[in-house]
Structures are given as C-alpha cells and as structure tokens.
Design a protein around this motif. Structure first.
Motif, mmCIF file in Angstrom:
data_model
loop_
_atom_site.group_PDB
_atom_site.id
_atom_site.type_symbol
_atom_site.label_atom_id
_atom_site.label_comp_id
_atom_site.label_asym_id
_atom_site.label_seq_id
_atom_site.Cartn_x
_atom_site.Cartn_y
_atom_site.Cartn_z
ATOM 1 N N HIS A 127 3.774 3.397 1.641
ATOM 2 C CA HIS A 127 3.209 4.700 0.628
ATOM 3 C C HIS A 127 3.118 6.124 1.107
ATOM 4 O O HIS A 127 2.917 6.699 0.232
ATOM 5 N N ASN A 128 3.375 5.893 2.712
ATOM 6 C CA ASN A 128 3.366 6.502 2.813
ATOM 7 C C ASN A 128 3.927 8.369 2.622
ATOM 8 O O ASN A 128 3.700 9.409 3.031
ATOM 9 N N LEU A 283 -7.758 11.446 0.475
ATOM 10 C CA LEU A 283 -5.968 11.260 0.393
ATOM 11 C C LEU A 283 -6.103 10.589 -0.377
ATOM 12 O O LEU A 283 -5.131 9.938 -0.976
ATOM 13 N N VAL A 284 -6.150 9.556 0.172
ATOM 14 C CA VAL A 284 -5.185 7.792 0.366
ATOM 15 C C VAL A 284 -5.155 6.932 -1.161
ATOM 16 O O VAL A 284 -4.296 6.528 -1.283
ATOM 17 N N THR A 285 -7.373 6.467 -0.453
ATOM 18 C CA THR A 285 -6.970 5.929 -2.191
ATOM 19 C C THR A 285 -8.479 6.345 -2.251
ATOM 20 O O THR A 285 -9.339 5.736 -2.922
ATOM 21 N N LYS A 293 -6.666 7.816 -8.109
ATOM 22 C CA LYS A 293 -5.494 9.306 -7.793
ATOM 23 C C LYS A 293 -5.001 9.477 -6.496
ATOM 24 O O LYS A 293 -5.027 11.082 -6.301
ATOM 25 N N GLY A 294 -5.349 8.464 -5.393
ATOM 26 C CA GLY A 294 -5.152 8.914 -3.619
ATOM 27 C C GLY A 294 -4.062 8.665 -3.977
ATOM 28 O O GLY A 294 -3.267 8.103 -4.840
ATOM 29 N N PHE A 295 -3.000 9.448 -2.508
ATOM 30 C CA PHE A 295 -1.631 8.872 -3.096
ATOM 31 C C PHE A 295 -1.062 7.777 -2.613
ATOM 32 O O PHE A 295 0.009 7.720 -3.513
ATOM 33 N N ALA A 296 -1.981 6.929 -1.880
ATOM 34 C CA ALA A 296 -1.471 5.326 -1.806
ATOM 35 C C ALA A 296 -0.699 4.691 -3.401
ATOM 36 O O ALA A 296 -0.840 3.894 -3.289
ATOM 37 N N PHE A 313 14.414 4.256 -6.646
ATOM 38 C CA PHE A 313 13.437 4.644 -6.200
ATOM 39 C C PHE A 313 12.619 5.093 -4.751
ATOM 40 O O PHE A 313 14.616 5.528 -4.400
ATOM 41 N N TYR A 314 12.389 5.978 -5.169
ATOM 42 C CA TYR A 314 11.503 6.820 -3.391
ATOM 43 C C TYR A 314 12.275 6.102 -2.368
ATOM 44 O O TYR A 314 12.618 6.788 -0.959
ATOM 45 N N VAL A 315 11.627 4.810 -2.577
ATOM 46 C CA VAL A 315 12.327 3.866 -0.857
ATOM 47 C C VAL A 315 12.940 3.102 -1.876
ATOM 48 O O VAL A 315 12.740 2.132 -2.284
ATOM 49 N N SER A 316 14.148 3.152 -0.351
ATOM 50 C CA SER A 316 15.346 2.133 -0.928
ATOM 51 C C SER A 316 15.531 0.889 -0.342
ATOM 52 O O SER A 316 13.997 0.254 0.253
ATOM 53 N N MET A 317 15.311 -0.312 -0.755
ATOM 54 C CA MET A 317 15.940 -1.599 -0.520
ATOM 55 C C MET A 317 16.174 -1.710 1.426
ATOM 56 O O MET A 317 15.453 -2.285 1.981
#
Length: 346
Positions: A127-128, A283-285, A293-296, A313-317
């Motif tokens: 999730h970063n 920011l995170v959680t 509402k955090g980015f995680a 997806f924004y992160v591919s396998m």
C-alpha cells in the motif's frame, strides 16, 4: 453483479477487521463471509461489525465450498498465504493478499501458477504506492523534470513492541517481510527498474534477549539494472518511547534534483503531555468521523474499484512476486555475508 461479495480470511485480527470495515463502507462491496481459525475471535469480529452468525466460518475450505462470495481477502500471517491462495484460485475466487505474496521461492511460483491457470484476478496489498508523499515523488520522477534517479535511501523501522507484543508470530517472519516488502516495492516502483545485485548485513541480539528469536535489523545495498544504487534499512528495535511506531525516511538524488520525505516526524500534528510527545498517525491508518481514511486503506478500496471496472491493479502480481523473490536474495546475502546476484525474477 450488484455488489462484490467479499470474504475475509483472518478476520479476527486487527487488520482483518479493517478489511471488514472497508468492504462494509464501500458502495460496490459487501461482506458475505468471514473466517478465522479462532472461533471466538471470528464471532467477536462478526458481532462487532454486525455480520450475521451464519456468515462465520473457522475452516476456509468449507467457506470456499458453501459461502456466496466473489472474492477473498487473505489477511493471515505472511507465512500462511500459499495454501489459502491456491485454494481460492482453484475455487475461482479473486483475491487481495496482504503483503508479502509469499516467503519462499517455491510458494511464489506455486501461487502465480495457480492464479494464472485458474484465470482469477489477484493483488497484493503493497500500500505504500498510495502514500501521498511517495505517490507525489513518483509523479515528479515520472515527469522527467528531475532526470533519472542516481541514488536512493529508504528507512522503514518499527519499535520493539511490534515484534515483542503486536505480532505473536514475529519469530516465523522477518522485518524484511513485515516492512522490507513495502520498502523494496516502493524503491522498485520509484526507480523504475529491477535489482541485479544485492548485499545485505544483519544485526542480532536485542530481540533475542527479549525472548523473540528474530533478526533485529537489516542494512541492504541494492544495485539496479538502470544504474541506480539504493540503500534500505529495516529494523524493529527502535525504542518503544519513540514518537511514532514507524520511522519512515526517504531521499533520492536524481540527475537534476533531489527528493526528501519524512513521513514519521511529519510536523503536521504533535500532542504533548508531561510524560512524552507523540506524533499521531494522520497518513497511514487515520480515521475521520469513524471512517477509514488513511492511505493504507486506499489500496484495499482500489482493489474493489479495479475489480469492479476490470481495469489493471496498481500493483501487478509480477511486482508482488519479484518483491518477494528479491527479499529472498537479500536474506541469502545476509546469511552468506557476500553480494548475491538477483537471477530469480519473473
């Protein structure tokens, strides 16, 4: 389908319940099954989140056979992803898997094969990429205004409490799996290249004295194929009195510029008492009006969004698989005490 019917495996833990909350909030999703090997934890989670008791399972195989679900969130400890993911793929269920994908080469290849063979969609929750400062850095790098990356440094550390108290399974994992997967994925993403050689060293002793048989920290040097050199620091022996659980620092030098990020001591808010000063996580959680509402949380929402639209997806396998395979090489280097070629990528 009217909504994506989600199941959560590992629902009794804090992050499993986070997944439940997000799917219940999302207009395109609903929770139709939850599973945890701890029966009491499963029913407690169901009660807390108003999940009907008939949706509760303690055996994921039974859940896959009988529950009305479209996709599964696998929120188990990192070493327990493989068999569950393969079973989900064989049941033709899409899935979001908490990082890392897997912790052995064989498991990575088996999972990738099952996902491809059964034509299901899967994403690993690295999730970063949704972190506002890191996403902004990615945008600036991609613009080309600053030139190509030359060097980078990424520190992502935890306080001792994470290994001694928060994670009951820390000895079965590693700080490289728990935080290093985020660090490495972020570096690969920002640099836009794959590593060709890694050299890692480790420190041991602090956690062992506290009764946790785990490596304290790793310092890694990574040489990328495009010429960028990066250093990565991951440890979980920061003092418990630290203002933040995480210590997150990043900088990158490019041909025509520099990027610096301090996401732990971010100077947006501090709360002080006579005992200590803390820097609350906004920011995170973070939560706003009882909503996640955090980015995680945004990565999990994005999984639902992209599953609904059939977009990538924004992160591919491949991203997730290579991140795991590189960490395995970092561990090999730390054990051997020599640089190791990265020759196992997909």
């Amino acid at each position: 389908m009217d909504k994506i019917k989600m199941a959560v495996i590992g629902a009794g833990g804090v992050w499993g319940q986070t997944h439940i909350s997000i799917y219940k909030e999302h207009p395109l999703a609903e929770v139709t099954a939850i599973c945890d090997i701890d029966k009491n934890s499963a029913y407690d989670a169901a009660e807390k989140h108003c999940i009907p008791k008939e949706y509760v399972y303690t055996d994921y195989k039974e859940m896959l056979r009988s529950a009305d679900i479209d996709a599964v969130a696998i929120v188990t400890p990192d070493f327990a992803h493989t068999d569950i993911a393969i079973a989900c793929a064989e049941a033709k269920k899409h899935m979001i898997i908490e990082k890392p994908l897997a912790t052995t080469e064989d498991d990575v290849y088996r999972m990738m094969d099952a996902i491809e063979k059964n034509n299901v969609r899967a994403m690993v929750d690295l999730h970063n990429r949704w972190s506002p400062p890191f996403n902004k850095a990615w945008q600036e790098i991609r613009s080309g205004k600053l030139g190509s990356p030359c060097t980078a440094y990424f520190r992502l550390n935890d306080v001792k409490w994470v290994a001694t108290d928060m994670l009951k399974w820390a000895e079965k994992s590693s700080i490289l799996w728990f935080l290093g997967s985020h660090s490495l994925d972020t570096l690969r993403w920002l640099i836009g290249s794959e590593p060709e050689e890694v050299y890692a060293v480790k420190h041991e002793g602090v956690l062992k004295k506290l009764g946790v048989n785990a490596v304290d920290s790793y310092m890694s040097t990574i040489r990328f194929k495009n010429g960028t050199i990066a250093q990565m620091e991951n440890g979980w022996i920061d003092p418990n009195g630290n203002g933040c659980i995480n210590d997150i620092k990043f900088n990158m030098v490019l041909e025509r510029g520099k990027i610096d990020i301090d996401a732990s001591s971010h100077n947006m808010i501090q709360i002080s008492t006579d005992e200590k000063t803390i820097v609350p996580d906004v920011l995170v959680t973070n939560h706003i009006f009882e909503k996640c509402k955090g980015f995680a949380y945004e990565s999990i929402r994005s999984f639902i969004d992209k599953l609904w639209t059939s977009e990538e997806f924004y992160v591919s396998m491949k991203d997730a698989a290579n991140t795991s395979l590189i960490i395995i090489k970092l561990m090999e280097s730390a054990e051997k005490g020599i640089p190791v070629k990265v020759d196992n990528l997909l």
